[in-house]
Write a protein that holds these residues in place. Structure first.
Motif, PDB file in Angstrom:
ATOM      1  N   LEU A 196       0.811  -1.309   0.011  1.00  0.00           N
ATOM      2  CA  LEU A 196      -0.062   0.023   0.064  1.00  0.00           C
ATOM      3  C   LEU A 196       0.950   1.333   0.051  1.00  0.00           C
ATOM      4  O   LEU A 196       1.835   1.325   0.769  1.00  0.00           O
ATOM      5  CB  LEU A 196      -1.001   0.061   1.178  1.00  0.00           C
ATOM      6  CG  LEU A 196      -1.786  -1.225   1.506  1.00  0.00           C
ATOM      7  CD1 LEU A 196      -2.564  -1.155   2.811  1.00  0.00           C
ATOM      8  CD2 LEU A 196      -2.669  -1.748   0.347  1.00  0.00           C
ATOM      9  N   LEU A 197       0.512   2.179  -0.975  1.00  0.00           N
ATOM     10  CA  LEU A 197       1.396   3.638  -0.723  1.00  0.00           C
ATOM     11  C   LEU A 197       0.419   4.583  -0.659  1.00  0.00           C
ATOM     12  O   LEU A 197      -0.722   4.644  -0.850  1.00  0.00           O
ATOM     13  CB  LEU A 197       1.973   3.487  -2.433  1.00  0.00           C
ATOM     14  CG  LEU A 197       2.751   2.280  -2.852  1.00  0.00           C
ATOM     15  CD1 LEU A 197       2.399   1.626  -4.000  1.00  0.00           C
ATOM     16  CD2 LEU A 197       4.338   2.938  -3.108  1.00  0.00           C
ATOM     17  N   GLY A 198       1.313   5.776  -0.316  1.00  0.00           N
ATOM     18  CA  GLY A 198       0.703   7.018  -0.216  1.00  0.00           C
ATOM     19  C   GLY A 198       0.063   7.563  -1.551  1.00  0.00           C
ATOM     20  O   GLY A 198       0.753   6.932  -2.653  1.00  0.00           O
ATOM     21  N   PRO A 199      -0.543   8.579  -1.557  1.00  0.00           N
ATOM     22  CA  PRO A 199      -0.815   9.245  -2.892  1.00  0.00           C
ATOM     23  C   PRO A 199       0.339   9.238  -3.784  1.00  0.00           C
ATOM     24  O   PRO A 199       1.484   9.828  -3.108  1.00  0.00           O
ATOM     25  CB  PRO A 199      -1.678  10.482  -2.385  1.00  0.00           C
ATOM     26  CG  PRO A 199      -2.169  10.184  -1.001  1.00  0.00           C
ATOM     27  CD  PRO A 199      -1.014   9.287  -0.498  1.00  0.00           C
ATOM     28  N   GLN A 200       0.219   9.159  -4.940  1.00  0.00           N
ATOM     29  CA  GLN A 200       1.309   9.225  -5.993  1.00  0.00           C
ATOM     30  C   GLN A 200       1.402  10.335  -6.893  1.00  0.00           C
ATOM     31  O   GLN A 200       2.230  10.575  -7.363  1.00  0.00           O
ATOM     32  CB  GLN A 200       1.214   7.849  -6.807  1.00  0.00           C
ATOM     33  CG  GLN A 200       1.314   6.724  -5.854  1.00  0.00           C
ATOM     34  CD  GLN A 200       2.825   6.597  -5.633  1.00  0.00           C
ATOM     35  OE1 GLN A 200       3.889   6.603  -6.106  1.00  0.00           O
ATOM     36  NE2 GLN A 200       2.943   6.491  -4.002  1.00  0.00           N
ATOM     37  N   ARG A 201       0.420  11.257  -6.705  1.00  0.00           N
ATOM     38  CA  ARG A 201       0.369  12.224  -7.866  1.00  0.00           C
ATOM     39  C   ARG A 201       1.481  13.112  -7.702  1.00  0.00           C
ATOM     40  O   ARG A 201       2.262  13.734  -8.695  1.00  0.00           O
ATOM     41  CB  ARG A 201      -1.015  12.921  -7.800  1.00  0.00           C
ATOM     42  CG  ARG A 201      -0.975  14.256  -8.828  1.00  0.00           C
ATOM     43  CD  ARG A 201      -2.392  14.671  -9.117  1.00  0.00           C
ATOM     44  NE  ARG A 201      -2.027  16.055  -9.857  1.00  0.00           N
ATOM     45  CZ  ARG A 201      -2.870  17.234  -9.774  1.00  0.00           C
ATOM     46  NH1 ARG A 201      -3.693  17.453  -8.695  1.00  0.00           N
ATOM     47  NH2 ARG A 201      -2.513  18.137 -10.418  1.00  0.00           N
ATOM     48  N   PHE A 202       1.841  13.410  -6.442  1.00  0.00           N
ATOM     49  CA  PHE A 202       2.520  14.646  -6.448  1.00  0.00           C
ATOM     50  C   PHE A 202       4.161  14.271  -5.808  1.00  0.00           C
ATOM     51  O   PHE A 202       5.313  14.708  -5.853  1.00  0.00           O
ATOM     52  CB  PHE A 202       2.207  15.712  -5.352  1.00  0.00           C
ATOM     53  CG  PHE A 202       1.133  16.474  -5.930  1.00  0.00           C
ATOM     54  CD1 PHE A 202       1.222  17.596  -7.034  1.00  0.00           C
ATOM     55  CD2 PHE A 202      -0.373  16.398  -5.341  1.00  0.00           C
ATOM     56  CE1 PHE A 202       0.327  18.200  -7.438  1.00  0.00           C
ATOM     57  CE2 PHE A 202      -1.101  17.072  -6.048  1.00  0.00           C
ATOM     58  CZ  PHE A 202      -1.061  17.958  -7.037  1.00  0.00           C
ATOM     59  N   THR A 203       4.054  13.030  -5.314  1.00  0.00           N
ATOM     60  CA  THR A 203       5.198  12.416  -4.810  1.00  0.00           C
ATOM     61  C   THR A 203       5.161  10.816  -4.930  1.00  0.00           C
ATOM     62  O   THR A 203       5.026   9.900  -4.425  1.00  0.00           O
ATOM     63  CB  THR A 203       5.264  12.569  -3.285  1.00  0.00           C
ATOM     64  OG1 THR A 203       4.960  13.845  -2.889  1.00  0.00           O
ATOM     65  CG2 THR A 203       6.843  12.055  -2.604  1.00  0.00           C
ATOM     66  N   PRO A 204       5.583  10.739  -6.265  1.00  0.00           N
ATOM     67  CA  PRO A 204       5.584   9.194  -6.873  1.00  0.00           C
ATOM     68  C   PRO A 204       6.599   8.638  -6.436  1.00  0.00           C
ATOM     69  O   PRO A 204       7.931   8.759  -6.644  1.00  0.00           O
ATOM     70  CB  PRO A 204       5.717   9.370  -8.323  1.00  0.00           C
ATOM     71  CG  PRO A 204       6.063  10.888  -8.684  1.00  0.00           C
ATOM     72  CD  PRO A 204       6.006  11.606  -7.524  1.00  0.00           C
ATOM     73  N   THR A 205       6.367   7.482  -5.437  1.00  0.00           N
ATOM     74  CA  THR A 205       7.376   6.606  -5.026  1.00  0.00           C
ATOM     75  C   THR A 205       7.153   5.200  -5.289  1.00  0.00           C
ATOM     76  O   THR A 205       7.988   4.264  -5.161  1.00  0.00           O
ATOM     77  CB  THR A 205       7.125   6.408  -3.321  1.00  0.00           C
ATOM     78  OG1 THR A 205       5.881   6.404  -2.967  1.00  0.00           O
ATOM     79  CG2 THR A 205       7.759   8.107  -2.701  1.00  0.00           C
ATOM     80  N   LEU A 206       6.027   4.986  -6.261  1.00  0.00           N
ATOM     81  CA  LEU A 206       5.877   3.555  -6.558  1.00  0.00           C
ATOM     82  C   LEU A 206       7.041   2.837  -7.300  1.00  0.00           C
ATOM     83  O   LEU A 206       7.400   1.889  -7.029  1.00  0.00           O
ATOM     84  CB  LEU A 206       4.676   3.498  -7.633  1.00  0.00           C
ATOM     85  CG  LEU A 206       4.393   2.364  -8.416  1.00  0.00           C
ATOM     86  CD1 LEU A 206       3.807   1.224  -7.106  1.00  0.00           C
ATOM     87  CD2 LEU A 206       3.177   2.726  -9.259  1.00  0.00           C
ATOM     88  N   GLY A 207       7.671   3.498  -8.077  1.00  0.00           N
ATOM     89  CA  GLY A 207       8.967   3.029  -8.754  1.00  0.00           C
ATOM     90  C   GLY A 207      10.017   2.512  -8.058  1.00  0.00           C
ATOM     91  O   GLY A 207      10.793   1.570  -8.182  1.00  0.00           O
TER      92      GLY A 207
ATOM     93  N   LEU B 232       0.037   8.071 -19.128  1.00  0.00           N
ATOM     94  CA  LEU B 232       1.243   8.199 -19.533  1.00  0.00           C
ATOM     95  C   LEU B 232       2.328   8.338 -18.458  1.00  0.00           C
ATOM     96  O   LEU B 232       3.373   7.713 -18.398  1.00  0.00           O
ATOM     97  CB  LEU B 232       1.523   9.223 -20.589  1.00  0.00           C
ATOM     98  CG  LEU B 232       2.645   9.619 -21.304  1.00  0.00           C
ATOM     99  CD1 LEU B 232       3.005   8.149 -22.295  1.00  0.00           C
ATOM    100  CD2 LEU B 232       2.709  10.577 -22.329  1.00  0.00           C
ATOM    101  N   ASP B 233       2.069   9.313 -17.351  1.00  0.00           N
ATOM    102  CA  ASP B 233       2.862   9.524 -16.276  1.00  0.00           C
ATOM    103  C   ASP B 233       3.133   8.351 -15.657  1.00  0.00           C
ATOM    104  O   ASP B 233       4.549   7.933 -15.228  1.00  0.00           O
ATOM    105  CB  ASP B 233       2.296  10.667 -15.525  1.00  0.00           C
ATOM    106  CG  ASP B 233       2.199  12.028 -15.966  1.00  0.00           C
ATOM    107  OD1 ASP B 233       2.823  12.235 -17.232  1.00  0.00           O
ATOM    108  OD2 ASP B 233       1.685  12.787 -15.275  1.00  0.00           O
ATOM    109  N   LEU B 234       2.141   7.443 -15.276  1.00  0.00           N
ATOM    110  CA  LEU B 234       2.519   6.320 -14.653  1.00  0.00           C
ATOM    111  C   LEU B 234       3.364   5.407 -15.184  1.00  0.00           C
ATOM    112  O   LEU B 234       4.144   4.720 -14.894  1.00  0.00           O
ATOM    113  CB  LEU B 234       1.134   5.726 -14.322  1.00  0.00           C
ATOM    114  CG  LEU B 234       1.071   4.329 -13.618  1.00  0.00           C
ATOM    115  CD1 LEU B 234       1.586   4.420 -12.116  1.00  0.00           C
ATOM    116  CD2 LEU B 234      -0.302   3.833 -13.516  1.00  0.00           C
ATOM    117  N   HIS B 235       3.015   5.324 -16.634  1.00  0.00           N
ATOM    118  CA  HIS B 235       3.596   4.364 -17.539  1.00  0.00           C
ATOM    119  C   HIS B 235       5.095   4.590 -17.607  1.00  0.00           C
ATOM    120  O   HIS B 235       6.179   3.939 -17.576  1.00  0.00           O
ATOM    121  CB  HIS B 235       2.925   4.274 -19.047  1.00  0.00           C
ATOM    122  CG  HIS B 235       3.620   3.523 -19.916  1.00  0.00           C
ATOM    123  ND1 HIS B 235       3.476   2.066 -19.952  1.00  0.00           N
ATOM    124  CD2 HIS B 235       4.281   3.820 -21.106  1.00  0.00           C
ATOM    125  CE1 HIS B 235       3.996   1.517 -21.007  1.00  0.00           C
ATOM    126  NE2 HIS B 235       4.319   2.429 -21.732  1.00  0.00           N
TER     127      HIS B 235
END
Lengths: 309, 378
Positions: A6-17, A44-47
């Motif tokens: 589970l991750l925090g919101p990704q829009r402004f601080t993307p940490t998923l990668g 596209l951003d996520l990709h």
């Protein structure tokens, strides 16, 4: 049970990668952005963030196509959603009174023994109301399954097979946020709850809520009304023991110990987790371990960091 | 509570240095709970506080601190108040109405600007400030031919961020729309509230009459313009949802009257009304003292008081308690409610001004067009 992150919101601080790399997921990922509804394919951003190795499952668009092809199912689905909306409304009315009673008791002074017992009972009434609502909603879903047998309908069976084919070459799944009910409905409709086994699931915002055991809707300062936290329905149950509160800094009054403590007690024994930008939490075997930023809501209204990985 | 200026007044012979020391680092007016001290420094024969608080004498005299050029007035200002004011400074034969030179806080309106006193516990809404995270909508200009008005009207149209032609949007028509943009930060407010999912994405038509005091005062030609002609043009051009639940009229002061008049002439066409500080003058007996411009309004409101009818589903009404119109607005609300309309009425410790109307927009717009706040977690 898949490995779940589970991750925090990704829009402004993307940490998923970064977390994907850290967990050694090197293969292809499927993305689910159905919560974005008609913007589903604007990913596209996520990709790019995931090194261009994602394939979007297009669950929202597939759903729309399915309903065009199978009008009978679409009609049954709409009918179910109307019933669910009506149930949510009636639950909300009852909940507002139960919450108001608890608030009033919290403010009263006097005989502590009597007050404490009354407060406990008022909280128990809210928990019972939540339970009853979840059961009702679950029975509506069960009735829908029984009556329509969606999995046996040719159009949906074909769509599910297509989704399964896409998932064949995929190591992990990234489930984004958006409209939580739409997202959860699409995940269920296409059988993702079963298809995720054996893979790693990354989920954030509404994605994290949808895969939890219960979907809890919340906002402490909405423009209208008091902002009574409510349950929506059971989630996919892939994040046992966790109630995620994404965007906690914006949507919760983290300084209000009474309201924070109430959340912790209302959903106990599950752990309520304030998920903020940059935070992450992974289920490692039988326990959850967190990265920086994940905080647990405590019954006394405080917050404490989750155990660090 | 100790009032700061008392210490200065207690000095046996206060001088300029004492005044300098007193003012150093202080925000003016000096707000101490409900006690607000207005000050003016300079040579004068008399100084008055000119404010727009209905119920108080409009010119409140300042006192001079003996032996100094400092003038002061201690005024009871309730918590959470916003008061716009000017200072009237008399010296010899000259009489100047000025903004408070010691107070940088200003509120602008079509006539210029006033100084603003923020009472204790008043907070300017953060949702009215630009949020760098919020996606911005855009405003475009269209020309709308009007047979009723006998001219083309230029109308600004706000389209929300992520506007899509495949979606269907509710339509909000705002009277004095350019003023709402300039003085009530309407675009920023819309951007923020839509971004926060508190308000549904809307298409907003911003009209601006060239003769508002006549046209807004129940003129049937104006009603025809906003009730028929403008929606027809907008429906042809933009993807708008159908039905009264997707149509709203909004306005402040005479703009609220124009909204209500159009809704009365086209009942159930506009399911939502936002009426701010409406000039809903009426009489129980005898003529109105508000002047000839109000005569058609008085006639409309008197008729409505006689036979109230349901014109919309939801109505948001707001008014400042420092306005002379508070009585009229308070009187209107039960009439509206009696017809079965869902009415939300909000009062504020503020006057008849654009920032009062700005501060109520979140509550009003989210009541009329609630966004998917409870369901969206991005």
């Amino acid at each position: 049970m898949p490995r779940v992150v589970l991750l925090g919101p990704q829009r402004f601080t993307p940490t998923l990668g970064e977390v994907v790399d850290r967990l050694g997921v090197g293969g292809k990922l499927a993305s689910v952005t159905a919560g974005w509804q008609e913007r589903e394919t604007e990913d596209l951003d996520l990709h790019e963030h995931l090194g261009e190795r994602t394939v979007n499952l297009r669950l929202y668009a597939r759903g729309e196509e399915l309903f065009e092809r199978d009008a009978e199912l679409a009609s049954g689905y709409r009918e179910r959603q109307e019933l669910l909306r009506a149930l949510q409304e009636t639950y909300r009315v009852r909940l507002a009174h139960a919450q108001a009673a608890l608030r009033e008791l919290a403010q009263r002074t006097g005989n502590l023994e009597a007050l404490d017992a009354a407060r406990d009972s008022a909280l128990a009434a809210i928990r019972a109301l939540d339970r009853e609502h979840l059961e009702r909603v679950a029975s509506v879903h069960a009735e829908f399954e029984r009556r329509w047998r969606p999995g046996e309908r040719p159009a949906l069976a074909r769509s599910r097979r297509q989704v399964a084919q896409v998932l064949d070459g995929v190591e992990a799944i990234a489930i984004a946020g958006g409209h939580v009910a739409v997202l959860l409905n699409r995940l269920r409709l296409f059988g993702l709850d079963r298809a995720l086994a054996g893979r790693t699931v990354f989920a954030w915002s509404a994605g994290a809520m949808a895969i939890a055991e219960r979907v809890v809707l919340f906002h402490h300062s909405p423009p209208q009304g008091y902002g009574n936290t409510e349950v929506l329905e059971n989630g996919l149950g892939l994040a046992p023991g966790i109630v995620p509160f994404p965007h906690a800094e914006r949507r919760l009054d983290l300084g209000d110990r009474r309201r924070i403590g109430l959340l912790a007690r209302r959903f106990a024994p599950a752990t309520c987790v304030a998920m903020t930008d940059g935070a992450w939490l992974v289920r490692d075997g039988e326990r959850w371990v967190g990265g920086p930023g994940m905080r647990r809501l405590l019954p006394d209204g405080g917050l404490t960091p989750m155990e660090l990985a | 509570m100790t009032i700061a200026i008392r210490r200065l007044l207690e000095l046996e012979e206060p001088d300029d240095a004492a005044v300098d020391e007193f003012l150093a680092g202080r925000e003016v007016p000096i707000v101490e709970g409900r006690n607000v001290t207005f000050v003016y420094r300079g040579e004068a024969d008399a100084v008055y506080l000119q404010h727009w608080i209905f119920g108080l004498p409009s010119a409140q005299p300042f006192l001079r601190v003996e032996g100094t050029d400092l003038w002061y007035l201690i005024q009871d200002i309730p918590l959470r108040s916003r008061v716009e004011y000017k200072l009237e400074v008399q010296r010899g034969d000259t009489n100047r109405l000025i903004r408070d030179p010691l107070n940088p806080s200003l509120a602008h309106d079509p006539f210029g600007a006033n100084s603003v006193c923020h009472g204790a516990e008043y907070r300017a809404p953060e949702w009215a400030e630009r949020d760098p995270q919020a996606r911005q909508g855009k405003v475009e200009s269209i020309r709308v031919p009007s047979a009723a008005l006998g001219r083309d009207e230029e109308v600004l149209v706000y389209l929300p961020a992520r506007f899509r032609t495949r979606r269907r949007y509710p339509l909000l028509i705002v009277h004095d729309g350019r003023d709402y943009l300039r003085f009530s930060s309407l675009q920023t407010v819309l951007d923020n509230l839509i971004f926060r999912d508190e308000v549904a994405p809307l298409v907003v038509a911003l009209t601006q009459s060239r003769d508002r005091l006549r046209e807004y005062a129940t003129d049937p030609r104006h009603s025809q313009f906003v009730g028929e002609e403008l929606p027809a043009v907008l429906e042809a051009r933009y993807p708008l949802g159908r039905g009264p639940e997707n149509r709203a009229l909004a306005g402040a002061s005479f703009g609220a009257v124009a909204s209500f008049a159009a809704a009365l002439r086209y009942p159930e066409r506009f399911g939502r009304l936002l009426l701010q500080s409406g000039s809903f003058a009426f009489t129980d007996i005898g003529p109105s003292r508000r002047g000839p411009l109000f005569e058609p309004i008085v006639e409309m409101v008197n008729d409505y008081r006689e036979s109230p009818v349901r014109v919309a589903e939801r109505v948001f009404v707001s008014c400042g308690v420092y306005e002379s119109l508070i009585y009229e607005n308070r009187s209107l609300v039960p009439l509206l409610q009696k017809t079965g309309m869902d009415v939300r009425y909000v009062e504020a410790h503020d006057g008849h001004n654009w920032e009062n109307w700005r501060d109520r927009l979140r509550e009003g717009l989210s009541f009329l067009f609630p966004g998917p706040l409870w369901m969206i977690y991005e």
